[in-house]
Scaffold this active site. Structure first.
Site, PDB file in Angstrom:
ATOM      1  N   VAL A 231       2.201  -5.578   7.118  1.00  0.00           N
ATOM      2  CA  VAL A 231       1.170  -6.524   6.679  1.00  0.00           C
ATOM      3  C   VAL A 231       0.449  -7.078   7.909  1.00  0.00           C
ATOM      4  O   VAL A 231       0.889  -6.889   9.053  1.00  0.00           O
ATOM      5  CB  VAL A 231       1.767  -7.660   5.821  1.00  0.00           C
ATOM      6  CG1 VAL A 231       2.216  -7.122   4.474  1.00  0.00           C
ATOM      7  CG2 VAL A 231       2.939  -8.332   6.528  1.00  0.00           C
ATOM      8  N   THR A 232      -0.631  -7.807   7.671  1.00  0.00           N
ATOM      9  CA  THR A 232      -1.612  -8.099   8.720  1.00  0.00           C
ATOM     10  C   THR A 232      -1.109  -9.006   9.831  1.00  0.00           C
ATOM     11  O   THR A 232      -1.182  -8.662  11.019  1.00  0.00           O
ATOM     12  CB  THR A 232      -2.876  -8.715   8.086  1.00  0.00           C
ATOM     13  OG1 THR A 232      -3.463  -7.756   7.224  1.00  0.00           O
ATOM     14  CG2 THR A 232      -3.876  -9.129   9.148  1.00  0.00           C
TER      15      THR A 232
END
Length: 705
Positions: A231-232
């Site tokens: 995820v980011t």
């Protein structure tokens, strides 16, 4: 006159050098002889005492002073010498009765003559001792300082020698490298651009001419692995720290911290942008500590005031910002005066490290899915942004001066209502205290000692019923995840298979959606096993810090390596991290047509996914144009140089199309002119393609996940 009186007035009692005067009677009786012998004995005592006084008045030699230093404490005490002389006087033989000098007068003579001489000698001796002590201390201080300086020089030399052996590119020396573009001097400068959510196989959709041309002129692996969870926020912080999420502490986009008793939620910036959450040193801090200015455009975490220094320049996050504005920011920073410009002021000087974050592909991937028409337009739009940036570098003659590194943080998978796990149906939700992460779920239980083993067994049995998810405790978590060594990591995790998601009924009722045909959103997700093909990211680099043949291939690596690579390109010393790669990168040949980045087929878990070679149509069914047909559609074959492209495309304005046949060297001017021509031809197509579906795009400004 009596003998005692003659003895009292005798000259010998007032002058140590006076000779003994014989008696007037001239007689030599036994008593007189005995007396004369005693007088000689007394004179010897006085002579010895006189010699001792003379020695005390004599200026000591260097050796005597050096010895006196070690006895300085004794010589500084007043009266010590007097005590020695008094002791010596006590040892003298007592005078016999009938001698010419009474005992009382002898004592009086010693008190007035000998004692005053001793006091004088002690004063002078003390002065010489003080001078000797000061001189010796100064000499010792100089010796000690010389020894310490020599030791530090040897230590510094040993450190430099060891650093040189470890890394071929020594940062201290590389920082001295300067480049001249014809108008200004540039110190090592690197631009890092992150295309959030850009999956590696997006490169194979024939809609990225700029990126593909960039790959053909630079160095890259087939793909780059993100870190788990994919995820980011965790991965963007890994990119700029070189640390696994478990090491830098940003373990998800949302998580619970048991020490703070508070939740980190990436969209709640008043909480998530507090420095207490960010406990590692990012690249801009490393650079600023070493005198290298940084300029950060919207990078996740850059607004968190991470101790103990801020970036020199920073643009705050704006999800709806136009791509052209990003290019303008980068070029504006490059146009600032540098440290070596004669007229440069002390403020607003050019940065050497520039980082830019592009959220568009990720945002539309979530909104429309990674196989939608809309995401194709977004990918082409972002590629056009890179076209404009390259043109800006060309106009400034910086293509061979500024390093460019383009990365992504993770891929994207298609979701569906049919691929959802209803969490309420497989566990007792009343046992759960907090839920971390998404689409994977980290469970913090109210009574973990009792319930973690129970729920782990229960969920493991449920997982065995179908290929929907995996369940792990901190003890069973795969080692390759590097996801256990942090208190922010929940003790129990449900990790869905790629394309699946775990949801709660309060957010989405799966049974109701299946019955009514309701679609699940978002249509694209990530956060799965970081080694899954759909999670693969990209890495491509070009510039003076990457002296490789065009189209060079390096082995696949994980994104923990980017930090060291960036530090070496800037000539700064990296902070300790989990990465091991250093510049120059070790290549394994050139990319071939069937083995280039994004060429490996990737199957998305959706039944009706369109093959990439099928034509794309708009809402009215009209076939949209693909990449422009021109001789540049076919990239150079493995082992060929850029100058081997068609003559009308490769030759520069001065006929600079001749290159080496082995492809080991490149003619920079002809290569970038070649790219420039292809980008010019691609721009019109990209503009037409983007404009054809622009009205269908929504959700600009959505936060990245």
């Amino acid at each position: 006159m009596a003998r005692d009186g003659d003895g009292l007035l005798s000259e010998k009692h007032y002058d140590d050098d006076a000779a003994v005067v014989p008696s007037d009677s001239g007689s030599d009786s036994e008593g007189e002889a005995e007396e004369r012998n005693h007088v000689r004995e007394h004179d010897r005592d006085i002579l010895e005492e006189t010699e001792e006084h003379e020695k005390s008045l004599h200026k000591p030699s260097r050796l005597e002073r050096a010895r006196g230093v070690f006895r300085s404490q004794e010589s500084r005490h007043d009266g010590a010498s007097s005590d020695r002389h008094a002791a010596k006087g006590k040892k003298r033989k007592p005078r016999r009765r009938g001698t010419s000098t009474p005992d009382k007068m002898e004592g009086a003579f010693d008190d007035t003559g000998s004692e005053s001489s001793v006091e004088l000698s002690e004063i002078q001796d003390s002065r010489w001792g003080v001078k000797a002590s000061k001189s010796h201390r100064t000499r010792l201080t100089l010796i000690y300082l010389s020894i310490i300086t020599l030791f530090l020089l040897l230590l510094s030399g040993a450190y430099r020698a060891s650093s040189t052996k470890k890394h071929k590119l020594e940062p201290e020396q590389h920082r001295l490298t300067k480049f001249y573009n014809g108008t200004h001097t540039f110190r090592p400068t690197t631009i890092l651009i992150s295309l959030d959510g850009f999956r590696a196989d997006f490169l194979n959709r024939k809609i990225t001419p700029a990126l593909n041309a960039f790959i053909e002129s630079g160095v890259s692996p087939k793909y780059m692995l993100p870190s788990f969870p994919s995820v980011t926020f965790p991965n963007h912080f890994t990119l700029v720290t070189g640390l696994y999420p478990e090491s830098h502490g940003v373990v998800s986009n949302q998580f619970w911290d048991p020490e703070f008793e508070e939740e980190f939620w990436y969209t709640h910036t008043k909480v998530s942008m507090q420095p207490k959450w960010w406990t590692a040193e990012p690249l801009w801090v490393t650079a600023e500590h070493q005198g290298v200015r940084s300029a950060i455009h919207m990078w996740p975490g850059s607004e968190a005031h991470i101790p103990d220094v801020e970036p020199t320049y920073i643009d705050k996050y704006n999800g709806s910002e136009a791509l052209q504005n990003k290019v303008d920011s980068i070029l504006r920073w490059l146009d600032m005066p540098g440290d070596d410009d004669v007229a440069a002021a002390h403020e607003n000087l050019r940065p050497q490290f520039i980082a830019a974050y592009v959220p568009n592909v990720d945002a539309d991937g979530h909104l429309y899915g990674p196989n939608s028409t809309e995401i194709r337009a977004t990918i082409a739009d972002v590629d056009s942004m890179l076209t404009i940036l390259v043109e800006g570098l060309l106009a400034r003659n910086l293509t061979e001066i500024v390093n460019m590194v383009i990365v992504s943080d993770h891929g994207m998978a298609t979701t569906a209502t049919e691929r959802l796990v209803q969490l309420d149906d497989i566990i007792d939700m009343s046992l759960v205290d907090h839920i971390d992460g998404w689409p994977l779920r980290g469970l913090r239980l109210k009574n973990p000692d009792r319930d973690v083993p129970i729920l782990y067994d229960q969920l493991s049995k449920e997982a065995a019923k179908g290929d929907r998810f995996e369940v792990y405790t901190l003890e069973t978590m795969p080692e390759r995840y590097h996801f256990t060594q942090n208190d922010r990591i929940a003790p129990l995790w449900i990790v869905p298979k790629t394309g699946w998601a775990v949801v709660e009924k309060s957010d989405f009722d799966v049974s109701e959606a299946l019955a009514t045909g309701k679609e699940y959103h978002p249509k694209g997700l990530h956060g799965y096993d970081h080694e899954h093909p759909l999670m693969r990211a990209i890495f491509v680099a070009r510039g003076p810090a990457f002296p490789h043949a065009p189209n060079s291939r390096v082995p696949v690596f994980q994104n923990i390596e980017v930090y060291n690579i960036m530090c070496d390109s800037l000539g700064i010393v990296p902070h300790p991290n989990n990465g091991t790669l250093r510049l120059p990168l070790q290549t394994e040949g050139l990319h071939s047509e069937n083995d280039k980045p994004g060429s490996e087929p990737v199957v998305d878990p959706v039944d009706d996914v369109k093959h990439e070679d099928e034509p794309t149509t708009d809402d009215q069914g009209t076939t949209l144009p693909d990449t422009p047909k021109n001789p540049a559609d076919d990239p150079p074959h493995e082992g060929s140089s850029p100058s081997e492209a068609p003559e009308d495309q490769a030759a520069g304005p001065a006929g600079e199309g001749d290159g080496d046949d082995d492809g080991e060297h490149r003619n920079s001017s002809s290569w970038w002119n070649f790219i420039h021509e292809q980008l010019e031809k691609a721009k019109e197509w990209a503009k037409e393609f983007v404009d054809s579906i622009k009205n269908n795009k929504q959700g600009e400004g959505d936060p990245p996940v």
